[in-house]
Write an enzyme that holds these catalytic residues in place. Sequence first.
Site, PDB file in Angstrom:
ATOM      1  N   ARG A  75     -27.702  -0.804  24.132  1.00 38.78           N
ATOM      2  CA  ARG A  75     -28.997  -0.801  24.644  1.00 38.78           C
ATOM      3  C   ARG A  75     -29.099   0.139  25.830  1.00 38.78           C
ATOM      4  O   ARG A  75     -28.318  -0.180  26.680  1.00 38.78           O
ATOM      5  CB  ARG A  75     -29.377  -2.215  24.974  1.00 38.78           C
ATOM      6  CG  ARG A  75     -29.332  -3.174  23.693  1.00 38.78           C
ATOM      7  CD  ARG A  75     -29.922  -4.547  23.967  1.00 38.78           C
ATOM      8  NE  ARG A  75     -29.398  -5.736  22.923  1.00 38.78           N
ATOM      9  CZ  ARG A  75     -30.027  -5.626  21.798  1.00 38.78           C
ATOM     10  NH1 ARG A  75     -31.309  -5.128  21.332  1.00 38.78           N
ATOM     11  NH2 ARG A  75     -29.955  -6.723  20.880  1.00 38.78           N
ATOM     12  N   THR A 129     -31.928  -4.077  11.444  1.00 37.04           N
ATOM     13  CA  THR A 129     -32.023  -5.197  12.341  1.00 37.04           C
ATOM     14  C   THR A 129     -32.191  -6.326  11.526  1.00 37.04           C
ATOM     15  O   THR A 129     -32.524  -6.654  10.415  1.00 37.04           O
ATOM     16  CB  THR A 129     -33.257  -5.231  13.396  1.00 37.04           C
ATOM     17  OG1 THR A 129     -33.162  -6.419  13.969  1.00 37.04           O
ATOM     18  CG2 THR A 129     -34.346  -4.733  12.562  1.00 37.04           C
ATOM     19  N   ARG A 175     -36.164 -13.695  18.272  1.00 33.20           N
ATOM     20  CA  ARG A 175     -37.008 -13.855  19.651  1.00 33.20           C
ATOM     21  C   ARG A 175     -38.263 -13.957  19.366  1.00 33.20           C
ATOM     22  O   ARG A 175     -38.957 -14.723  19.905  1.00 33.20           O
ATOM     23  CB  ARG A 175     -36.489 -12.537  20.481  1.00 33.20           C
ATOM     24  CG  ARG A 175     -35.410 -13.023  21.701  1.00 33.20           C
ATOM     25  CD  ARG A 175     -35.104 -11.685  22.309  1.00 33.20           C
ATOM     26  NE  ARG A 175     -34.628 -10.568  21.582  1.00 33.20           N
ATOM     27  CZ  ARG A 175     -34.280  -9.387  21.965  1.00 33.20           C
ATOM     28  NH1 ARG A 175     -33.845  -9.111  23.244  1.00 33.20           N
ATOM     29  NH2 ARG A 175     -33.715  -8.392  21.350  1.00 33.20           N
TER      30      ARG A 175
HETATM   31  N1  ATP Z   1     -40.472   1.162  25.603  1.00 34.58           N
HETATM   32  C1  ATP Z   1     -39.252   2.005  25.336  1.00 34.58           C
HETATM   33  N2  ATP Z   1     -39.091   3.243  25.740  1.00 34.58           N
HETATM   34  C2  ATP Z   1     -37.976   4.065  25.369  1.00 34.58           C
HETATM   35  N3  ATP Z   1     -37.027   3.586  24.856  1.00 34.58           N
HETATM   36  C3  ATP Z   1     -36.955   2.432  24.379  1.00 34.58           C
HETATM   37  C4  ATP Z   1     -38.141   1.343  24.475  1.00 34.58           C
HETATM   38  N4  ATP Z   1     -37.715   0.068  24.049  1.00 34.58           N
HETATM   39  C5  ATP Z   1     -36.681   0.437  23.630  1.00 34.58           C
HETATM   40  N5  ATP Z   1     -35.999   1.659  23.780  1.00 34.58           N
HETATM   41  C6  ATP Z   1     -34.493   2.201  23.566  1.00 34.58           C
HETATM   42  O1  ATP Z   1     -34.102   1.525  22.369  1.00 34.58           O
HETATM   43  C7  ATP Z   1     -33.070   0.776  22.652  1.00 34.58           C
HETATM   44  C8  ATP Z   1     -33.142  -0.293  21.707  1.00 34.58           C
HETATM   45  O2  ATP Z   1     -34.085  -1.193  21.918  1.00 34.58           O
HETATM   46  P1  ATP Z   1     -33.879  -2.864  21.545  1.00 34.58           P
HETATM   47  O3  ATP Z   1     -32.804  -3.374  22.521  1.00 34.58           O
HETATM   48  O4  ATP Z   1     -35.377  -3.272  21.927  1.00 34.58           O
HETATM   49  O5  ATP Z   1     -33.380  -3.075  20.006  1.00 34.58           O
HETATM   50  P2  ATP Z   1     -33.899  -2.894  18.822  1.00 34.58           P
HETATM   51  O6  ATP Z   1     -34.021  -1.672  18.222  1.00 34.58           O
HETATM   52  O7  ATP Z   1     -35.459  -3.568  18.744  1.00 34.58           O
HETATM   53  O8  ATP Z   1     -33.009  -3.690  17.868  1.00 34.58           O
HETATM   54  P3  ATP Z   1     -33.007  -5.520  17.623  1.00 34.58           P
HETATM   55  O9  ATP Z   1     -34.025  -6.007  18.147  1.00 34.58           O
HETATM   56  O10 ATP Z   1     -32.537  -5.609  16.252  1.00 34.58           O
HETATM   57  O11 ATP Z   1     -31.716  -5.714  18.708  1.00 34.58           O
HETATM   58  C9  ATP Z   1     -33.258   0.292  23.884  1.00 34.58           C
HETATM   59  O12 ATP Z   1     -32.076  -0.103  24.508  1.00 34.58           O
HETATM   60  C10 ATP Z   1     -33.852   1.507  24.568  1.00 34.58           C
HETATM   61  O13 ATP Z   1     -32.511   2.549  24.880  1.00 34.58           O
HETATM   62  O1  F6P Z   2     -26.892 -10.208  22.559  1.00 30.07           O
HETATM   63  P1  F6P Z   2     -27.796  -9.125  22.371  1.00 30.07           P
HETATM   64  O2  F6P Z   2     -27.304  -7.935  21.823  1.00 30.07           O
HETATM   65  O3  F6P Z   2     -28.527  -8.961  23.767  1.00 30.07           O
HETATM   66  O4  F6P Z   2     -28.837  -9.556  21.286  1.00 30.07           O
HETATM   67  C1  F6P Z   2     -29.609 -10.911  20.955  1.00 30.07           C
HETATM   68  C2  F6P Z   2     -30.971 -10.363  20.271  1.00 30.07           C
HETATM   69  O5  F6P Z   2     -30.361  -9.289  19.465  1.00 30.07           O
HETATM   70  C3  F6P Z   2     -30.906  -9.723  18.177  1.00 30.07           C
HETATM   71  O6  F6P Z   2     -30.095 -10.429  17.388  1.00 30.07           O
HETATM   72  C4  F6P Z   2     -31.433  -8.788  17.260  1.00 30.07           C
HETATM   73  O7  F6P Z   2     -30.254  -7.772  17.106  1.00 30.07           O
HETATM   74  C5  F6P Z   2     -32.130 -10.849  18.398  1.00 30.07           C
HETATM   75  O8  F6P Z   2     -32.453 -11.724  17.334  1.00 30.07           O
HETATM   76  C6  F6P Z   2     -31.517 -11.303  19.525  1.00 30.07           C
HETATM   77  O9  F6P Z   2     -32.416 -12.178  20.185  1.00 30.07           O
HETATM   78 MG    MG Z   3     -35.887  -5.648  18.248  1.00 30.94          MG
END
Ligand code: ATP
Ligand code: F6P
Ligand code: MG
Length: 327
Positions: A75, A129, A175
């Site tokens: 992240r 995801t 979440r």
């Molecule tokens: N609004 C945004 N603008 C730019 N980059 C973003 C934004 N939101 C998320 N990202 C980038 O994408 C990365 C991954 O997003 P996030 O942590 O929400 O996980 P995700 O892709 O939704 O996967 P999951 O929810 O399964 O963990 C973030 O750490 C960031 O680098």
């Molecule tokens: O421990 P982390 O990597 O912050 O992620 C927890 C979150 O990521 C997810 O598992 C999705 O990958 C969510 O359901 C959960 O809230």
């Molecule tokens: Mg997500």
Amino acid sequence: MEKVKNIAVLTSGGDAPGMNAAIRAVVRACSYYEVECFGVYKGYEGLIHNEMEKLNARSVRNIINKGGTFLKSARSNDFRTEEGRKKAHDNLIKNSIDALIVIGGDGSFTGALKLSEEFNFPVVGIPGTIDNDINGTDYTIGYDTALNTVVEAIDKIRDTASSHNRLFLIEVMGRDAGDIALNAGIGAGAEEILIPEEDMGIDRLIESLRKSKKTGKTSSIIVVAEGDKSGKNIFELGEYVEENLEDYEVRVSVLGHIQRGGAPSCYDRVLASKLGVGAVETLLEGKSQVMIGIVHKQVTIVPLTTALGKRTHKHDRLIKVADITSV
Ligand SMILES: Nc1ncnc2c1ncn2[C@@H]1O[C@H](COP(=O)(O)OP(=O)(O)OP(=O)(O)O)[C@@H](O)[C@H]1O
Ligand SMILES: O=P(O)(O)OC[C@H]1O[C@](O)(CO)[C@@H](O)[C@@H]1O
Ligand SMILES: [Mg+2]
């Protein structure tokens, strides 16, 4: 758009079983269509720090069966800033990369769209995801495996719940989305399921548990999604239930990150393979800012803006099925 010759692929956000299978499919599709493929390590963090290398068909051997992601995930706070995305874009150009495939969730797609809009850079998203919280696809990679992991864990908890006549609250991930809770809850025969999309109300929960106790139930399983609307965390909820429900000993179990690990199910491996190949073909057709998804078993292409939009998918029917089958 000029013909794509060099494609980069990365995994971002929470890892999900099947991400390796998706990378493998992308790399092998690149090899099939004779384009170069670069693997970027640690998601957007690696893009910002120029951590990438060329991959060939042999680089991805023996990974289809492995959980996690060999490219690692992250992240990245820096990528949320324009400055961070500029560094990422500079590195893409420096390595002569002309298109990017992002395997991740909604956050990862939001980042990909911003990069693409700011620098007119071609991107395609693959939904990876465990949350299944993306619009325009019936399934995200990793969700099926996570469901099976959760059901297996709840089955085990049920054994001990039943032996001790106890009530268990089991927290699962999600979440903002109740997909894991609802489907695993039905699959594991839970008495009650609490999800973020629906506020059941604690008093109705207690009433319903009291009723099922009267019908002869001696133990109960309540599946609670992380983002449920009760306003209490799972431990507070457990205390509340114990205080307000006579004759039940209550225990709480948080399944946590075991839900993200493990070998991908066959479904996730095949899905990842289809979407990985589809992503490369889509880029070669000159498309950008789209997600490759699966709808009614067909690979589909939808704009990233649609993928990030409000989900049209409704839980109503499943909630009714859960109500009917859990009496
Ligand atoms: N609004 C945004 N603008 C730019 N980059 C973003 C934004 N939101 C998320 N990202 C980038 O994408 C990365 C991954 O997003 P996030 O942590 O929400 O996980 P995700 O892709 O939704 O996967 P999951 O929810 O399964 O963990 C973030 O750490 C960031 O680098
Ligand atoms: O421990 P982390 O990597 O912050 O992620 C927890 C979150 O990521 C997810 O598992 C999705 O990958 C969510 O359901 C959960 O809230
Ligand atoms: Mg997500």
